[in-house]
Scaffold this motif. Structure first.
Motif, PDB file in Angstrom:
ATOM      1  N   LYS A  54     -73.482  40.556   4.554  1.00  0.00           N
ATOM      2  CA  LYS A  54     -73.050  40.004   5.836  1.00  0.00           C
ATOM      3  C   LYS A  54     -71.841  39.117   5.590  1.00  0.00           C
ATOM      4  O   LYS A  54     -71.659  38.613   4.473  1.00  0.00           O
ATOM      5  CB  LYS A  54     -74.181  39.163   6.443  1.00  0.00           C
ATOM      6  CG  LYS A  54     -75.424  39.968   6.762  1.00  0.00           C
ATOM      7  CD  LYS A  54     -76.369  39.122   7.622  1.00  0.00           C
ATOM      8  CE  LYS A  54     -77.582  39.930   8.039  1.00  0.00           C
ATOM      9  NZ  LYS A  54     -78.621  39.952   6.986  1.00  0.00           N
ATOM     10  N   PRO A  55     -70.996  38.907   6.621  1.00  0.00           N
ATOM     11  CA  PRO A  55     -69.913  37.932   6.453  1.00  0.00           C
ATOM     12  C   PRO A  55     -70.491  36.603   5.952  1.00  0.00           C
ATOM     13  O   PRO A  55     -71.540  36.150   6.439  1.00  0.00           O
ATOM     14  CB  PRO A  55     -69.331  37.811   7.862  1.00  0.00           C
ATOM     15  CG  PRO A  55     -69.597  39.150   8.482  1.00  0.00           C
ATOM     16  CD  PRO A  55     -70.943  39.569   7.944  1.00  0.00           C
ATOM     17  N   GLY A  56     -69.823  36.023   4.955  1.00  0.00           N
ATOM     18  CA  GLY A  56     -70.351  34.785   4.391  1.00  0.00           C
ATOM     19  C   GLY A  56     -71.281  35.002   3.208  1.00  0.00           C
ATOM     20  O   GLY A  56     -71.919  34.068   2.730  1.00  0.00           O
ATOM     21  N   ARG A  57     -71.351  36.264   2.749  1.00  0.00           N
ATOM     22  CA  ARG A  57     -72.178  36.558   1.578  1.00  0.00           C
ATOM     23  C   ARG A  57     -71.330  37.260   0.518  1.00  0.00           C
ATOM     24  O   ARG A  57     -70.355  37.942   0.830  1.00  0.00           O
ATOM     25  CB  ARG A  57     -73.360  37.469   1.953  1.00  0.00           C
ATOM     26  CG  ARG A  57     -74.316  36.838   2.947  1.00  0.00           C
ATOM     27  CD  ARG A  57     -75.138  35.720   2.346  1.00  0.00           C
ATOM     28  NE  ARG A  57     -75.961  36.177   1.228  1.00  0.00           N
ATOM     29  CZ  ARG A  57     -76.548  35.368   0.354  1.00  0.00           C
ATOM     30  NH1 ARG A  57     -76.408  34.057   0.459  1.00  0.00           N
ATOM     31  NH2 ARG A  57     -77.268  35.852  -0.632  1.00  0.00           N
ATOM     32  N   ALA A  58     -71.731  37.101  -0.743  1.00  0.00           N
ATOM     33  CA  ALA A  58     -71.015  37.718  -1.856  1.00  0.00           C
ATOM     34  C   ALA A  58     -72.006  38.497  -2.707  1.00  0.00           C
ATOM     35  O   ALA A  58     -73.199  38.204  -2.697  1.00  0.00           O
ATOM     36  CB  ALA A  58     -70.337  36.645  -2.707  1.00  0.00           C
ATOM     37  N   GLY A  59     -71.518  39.511  -3.414  1.00  0.00           N
ATOM     38  CA  GLY A  59     -72.405  40.288  -4.267  1.00  0.00           C
ATOM     39  C   GLY A  59     -71.690  40.839  -5.497  1.00  0.00           C
ATOM     40  O   GLY A  59     -70.497  41.139  -5.463  1.00  0.00           O
ATOM     41  N   TYR A  60     -72.453  40.939  -6.579  1.00  0.00           N
ATOM     42  CA  TYR A  60     -71.933  41.524  -7.824  1.00  0.00           C
ATOM     43  C   TYR A  60     -71.813  43.033  -7.644  1.00  0.00           C
ATOM     44  O   TYR A  60     -72.626  43.653  -6.957  1.00  0.00           O
ATOM     45  CB  TYR A  60     -72.889  41.177  -8.969  1.00  0.00           C
ATOM     46  CG  TYR A  60     -72.488  41.761 -10.304  1.00  0.00           C
ATOM     47  CD1 TYR A  60     -71.320  41.352 -10.935  1.00  0.00           C
ATOM     48  CD2 TYR A  60     -73.283  42.726 -10.920  1.00  0.00           C
ATOM     49  CE1 TYR A  60     -70.953  41.881 -12.163  1.00  0.00           C
ATOM     50  CE2 TYR A  60     -72.924  43.258 -12.150  1.00  0.00           C
ATOM     51  CZ  TYR A  60     -71.757  42.835 -12.774  1.00  0.00           C
ATOM     52  OH  TYR A  60     -71.402  43.368 -13.976  1.00  0.00           O
TER      53      TYR A  60
END
Lengths: 356, 120
Positions: free
Chosen positions: A85-91
């Motif tokens: 979601k906007p506002g989230r980060a992922g490897y």
């Protein structure tokens, strides 16, 4: 960790600040970077027990925007960016078609049609060309913002408490992998609750022109400056792979324990990554003798692989290593590592070596 | 950077005392960083000047140590197996590596002034 280079080394916006802080500068991935200030052990311990700050401005930043931004990233990466979601980060990983990795990276979702990618410094030019190649046919705009941003990593159990009084962002409500904007010591920044040390902490994107003032302000709060030496011992204890060591263009990425990074979707590496990996990445612990990249790993006297990264763990007090070994040997417990012609016992241990 | 005047110095950063004791310089230990392991030669080994006789490992890297003279190893610093950090804290005293019965001094060694000038 160092490499010779014919071309002049690039410098981050914090170069002068590093020299003032007593850094020893070394070549790394085409950049002149601080390997240590007071010493690797002291910096390592500061991050494990209090908080340290790293300049990781050499990392590359690409912005991906447009109506097809999500579809494009779904194609070129292995993990599911639609779930971000906007506002989230992922490897995530950038696979090649043969089933190796062009790079590993972090993907930050800015908005419905906008993402920021953070890639390894030594791979910036290669990744850029790779992404351009696969962008054909997608309604997407790629922007290389690597020169625009400085990136500071504030890492350690006291990171949140140290930063909280100096930002308008509510850090206490931000979970791991949150990505948000705010001010820090008066400078507009983007925060991510991410890191590469195995500790809690934040990575802070700041415009290059504000980087030095922010860095000096953060040092004044009591953060310990930490260099690439400590960054390497910290990530190794935490079992984090490093591109060029545990990952490469010709290495099957599922040899690592990070199999969750590959999702069932139509990505560039889908056909290549399908086959079971012929090698596996394992953790080794030794009694006394440090082992280094390239040293042979033996099982019952037979060579079954090699060390990909090794150091003496400052936290555990003994040598640790990651090694790629033949898949059929990977479940054994008692290996040996050959050091200068002599075999030393090495016990297989589960990764990571350290978990907070 | 300390460079005691009674010692001779190799370009590869070993020092040699008049009694045959060998170690690495203050400059070398500072460059290496935190020393975590030292591999020393066997007592009785006959070495030739310039030959690899020991390895000093820091957190960051492994570094070969070369014999600054030809001779026989007559003692090694056993304290380093439990306290390798002595190489950092006392490179000219408690952090010595091994002792040679020197048969042939190397002609390539520098005095303290020349070594300090070369690594200034």
């Amino acid at each position: 960790m160092t490499q010779a280079s014919e071309t002049p080394l690039k410098r981050t916006p914090l170069h002068a600040a590093h020299l003032r802080a007593g850094a020893r500068m070394v070549p790394f991935g085409g950049w002149e970077m601080p390997v240590q200030y007071a010493g690797v052990r002291a910096e390592h311990e500061a991050v494990r027990t209090r908080a340290g700050i790293f300049d990781v401005s050499h990392m590359g930043e690409f912005r991906v925007s447009g109506p097809d931004a999500e579809a494009f990233l779904q194609r070129v990466t292995t993990n599911d960016v639609a779930k971000l979601k906007p506002g989230r980060a992922g490897y995530n990983w950038l696979p090649n078609e043969a089933g190796g990795l062009v790079d590993d990276l972090y993907v930050y979702r800015v908005g419905p049609q906008e993402f920021l990618l953070v890639v390894n410094a030594s791979n910036i030019a290669k990744d850029w060309a790779h992404l351009q190649k696969y962008a054909a046919g997608f309604d997407v705009t790629l922007t290389d913002e690597s020169e625009r941003w400085a990136l500071l990593a504030v890492q350690g159990p006291e990171a949140e408490a140290l930063l909280r009084p100096h930002t308008d962002a509510d850090l206490s409500t931000k979970k791991k992998n949150a990505f948000f904007t705010g001010t820090l010591l008066g400078h507009p920044v983007m925060f991510a609750r991410t890191g590469y040390t195995g500790e809690d902490g934040f990575e802070v994107f700041v415009e290059a022109g504000n980087a030095e003032a922010l860095w000096e302000g953060l040092l004044a709060l009591g953060l310990t400056p930490a260099g690439l030496g400590a960054r390497d011992t910290l990530r190794l204890e935490a079992g984090f792979p490093l591109y060029g060591h545990e990952f490469a263009e010709d290495l099957h990425p599922l040899a690592s324990t990070y199999t969750w990074v590959v999702k069932d979707k139509d990505h560039v590496g889908r056909a290549g990554i399908q086959a079971p990996p012929p090698v596996r990445l394992i953790g080794l612990a030794l009694e006394r003798v440090p082992v280094r990249e390239g040293y042979p790993v033996l099982l019952n006297g037979e060579r079954v692989g090699h060390v990909t990264s090794g150091t003496t763990s400052p936290t555990l007090g003994h040598p640790i290593a990651m090694a790629l070994v033949r898949a059929d040997a990977a479940n054994a417990d008692a290996f040996e590592v050959e050091v200068r012609g002599k075999a030393h016992p090495a016990r297989r241990v589960e990764l990571p070596f350290y978990k907070r | 950077m300390q460079t005691p005047s009674e010692l001779k110095y190799a370009a590869s950063h070993e020092w040699l005392a008049p009694d045959g004791t060998v170690g690495i310089t203050d400059f070398a230990q500072d460059q290496l960083g935190d020393v975590v392991y030292v591999e020393l030669p066997e007592v009785g080994r006959v070495v030739t000047a310039g030959e690899t006789v020991a390895v000093v490992e820091s957190v960051k890297t492994a570094s070969d140590i070369y014999a600054p003279a030809s001779g026989t190893v007559v003692a090694v610093n056993e304290a380093l197996s439990g306290s390798p950090e002595l190489v950092n804290s006392a490179p000219y005293e408690g952090g010595w590596l091994f002792k040679l019965d020197v048969t042939e001094p190397s002609g390539d060694l520098m005095d303290a002034e020349a070594y300090a000038a070369a690594n200034g």
